[in-house]
Design an enzyme around this catalytic site. Structure first.
Site, PDB file in Angstrom:
ATOM      1  CG  ASP A 135      57.389 -30.534  33.810  1.00 48.61           C
ATOM      2  OD1 ASP A 135      56.092 -30.453  34.075  1.00 48.61           O
ATOM      3  OD2 ASP A 135      58.085 -30.738  33.304  1.00 48.61           O
ATOM      4  CE1 TYR A 159      60.468 -32.351  27.516  1.00 46.63           C
ATOM      5  CE2 TYR A 159      60.148 -33.199  30.082  1.00 46.63           C
ATOM      6  CZ  TYR A 159      60.241 -31.947  29.382  1.00 46.63           C
ATOM      7  OH  TYR A 159      59.628 -30.428  29.172  1.00 46.63           O
ATOM      8  CE  LYS A 183      55.865 -30.943  30.200  1.00 52.56           C
ATOM      9  NZ  LYS A 183      57.127 -32.191  30.750  1.00 52.56           N
ATOM     10  CG  HIS A 232      55.147 -31.361  24.840  1.00 53.33           C
ATOM     11  ND1 HIS A 232      56.094 -32.272  25.805  1.00 53.33           N
ATOM     12  CD2 HIS A 232      55.808 -30.402  25.658  1.00 53.33           C
ATOM     13  CE1 HIS A 232      57.603 -31.606  26.210  1.00 53.33           C
ATOM     14  NE2 HIS A 232      56.720 -30.209  26.134  1.00 53.33           N
TER      15      HIS A 232
END
Ligand code: A2P
Length: 282
Positions: free
Chosen positions: A48, A53, A78, A111
């Site tokens: 994931d 990120y 996401k 998200h």
């Protein structure tokens, strides 16, 4: 669930391995490459990540170098908040695929919902983002689509759309079970994924959990991962430490008793991110 590669079946029939490897707060570069490789070597088949990120390039590199076939790994990313909307979501998806070095995703999530604190037309924005997700899904570029951090009122118009979200990934750990959202998801066939199943590490020093884990001779981390599964959610434990990555897979040779489940399920809030999807300003 009896092993790491056993699957939940999503509402469109796609199988998703029951524990995913989390990468939030995993630094890009060597750390991300090595931890994802360690996870795949330890048997995880579900990774994931997210555009925000900042580690998609490294996650993709690890997948490519892992020696595990692409089709045997379930990959999630996401769309970030600044890319909400129709055209911008389509463009964000292309960028995510390019960074990961993949030609399809297994799962793509919105998200965070546009919320009423930031937008008068929050529902319309979410519907526009969702329209792009449906288009990508129908074009065969994503095997399943879903959302993250959505509360029931954010989900309502998506549930009424042509494609019901397959997943809602929410913060879920002892003391923060979001029961109303979980029950809404269950009623609409939406699988709940648990982000921060260890409370981003905050659960590890909790006295109640330490005591219960000692009944089984396991760590609090293992207890939390197993507890998510026994509640029917899909945990996404994150670690950059090979021994912990491996330890978090060892959750299939014990069963938390009904009594201990009840104790954990009734724990009061004991720490978490503090993010409320209706009031966050990012
Ligand atoms: P690290 O990544 O340095 O190994 P969450 O999954 O809830 O976001 O929690 C992640 C945090 O918990 C990270 O700080 C991670 O540390 C730590 N962690 C993950 N697994 C374990 C474990 N088995 N034992 C102790 N700490 C762990």
């Amino acid at each position: 669930m009896k092993k790491l590669t056993d699957c939940y079946i999503l509402n469109n029939g796609v199988a998703i391995p029951c524990v995913g490897f989390g990468t939030w707060q995993t630094p890009d570069g060597e750390t991300a490459v090595n931890s994802v490789k360690a996870a795949l070597a330890a048997g995880y088949r579900h990774v994931d990540t997210a555009a925000i990120y900042g580690n998609e390039v490294s996650v993709g590199k690890a997948i490519a170098e892992s020696g595990v076939a692409r089709e045997d790994i379930f990959v999630t990313s996401k769309v970030w908040n600044k890319c909400r909307g129709y055209e911008t979501t389509l463009a964000a998806f292309d960028e995510t695929l390019r960074k990961l070095g993949l030609d399809y995703l297994d799962l793509y999530l919105i998200h965070w919902p546009a919320n009423k604190t930031q937008f008068e037309n929050w529902d319309e924005i979410n519907r526009e983002t969702w329209r792009a997700m449906i288009e990508l899904y129908r074009a065969g570029k994503i095997r399943a689509i879903g959302v993250s951090n959505f509360l029931p009122h954010h989900l309502a118009s998506l549930v009424a759309s042509e494609v019901v979200p397959a997943i809602n990934q929410i913060e879920f750990h002892p003391g923060q079970m979001q029961q109303e959202t979980v029950e809404y998801c269950r009623a609409h066939g939406i699988l709940v994924e648990a982000w921060s199943p260890l409370g981003t590490g905050r659960m590890l020093s909790n006295e109640t959990l330490i005591e219960i884990a000692s009944h089984y001779g396991i760590s609090v981390a293992q207890l939390c991962v197993r507890w998510c599964l026994q509640n029917g959610t899909l945990p996404l434990p994150k670690s950059v430490t090979p021994s912990r990555i491996e330890q978090n897979t060892q959750v299939f040779d014990f069963v938390i008793s009904d009594e201990d489940m009840a104790t954990i399920n009734s724990m009061a809030y004991c720490g978490g991110s503090g993010h409320n999807p209706d009031t966050v300003t990012f």
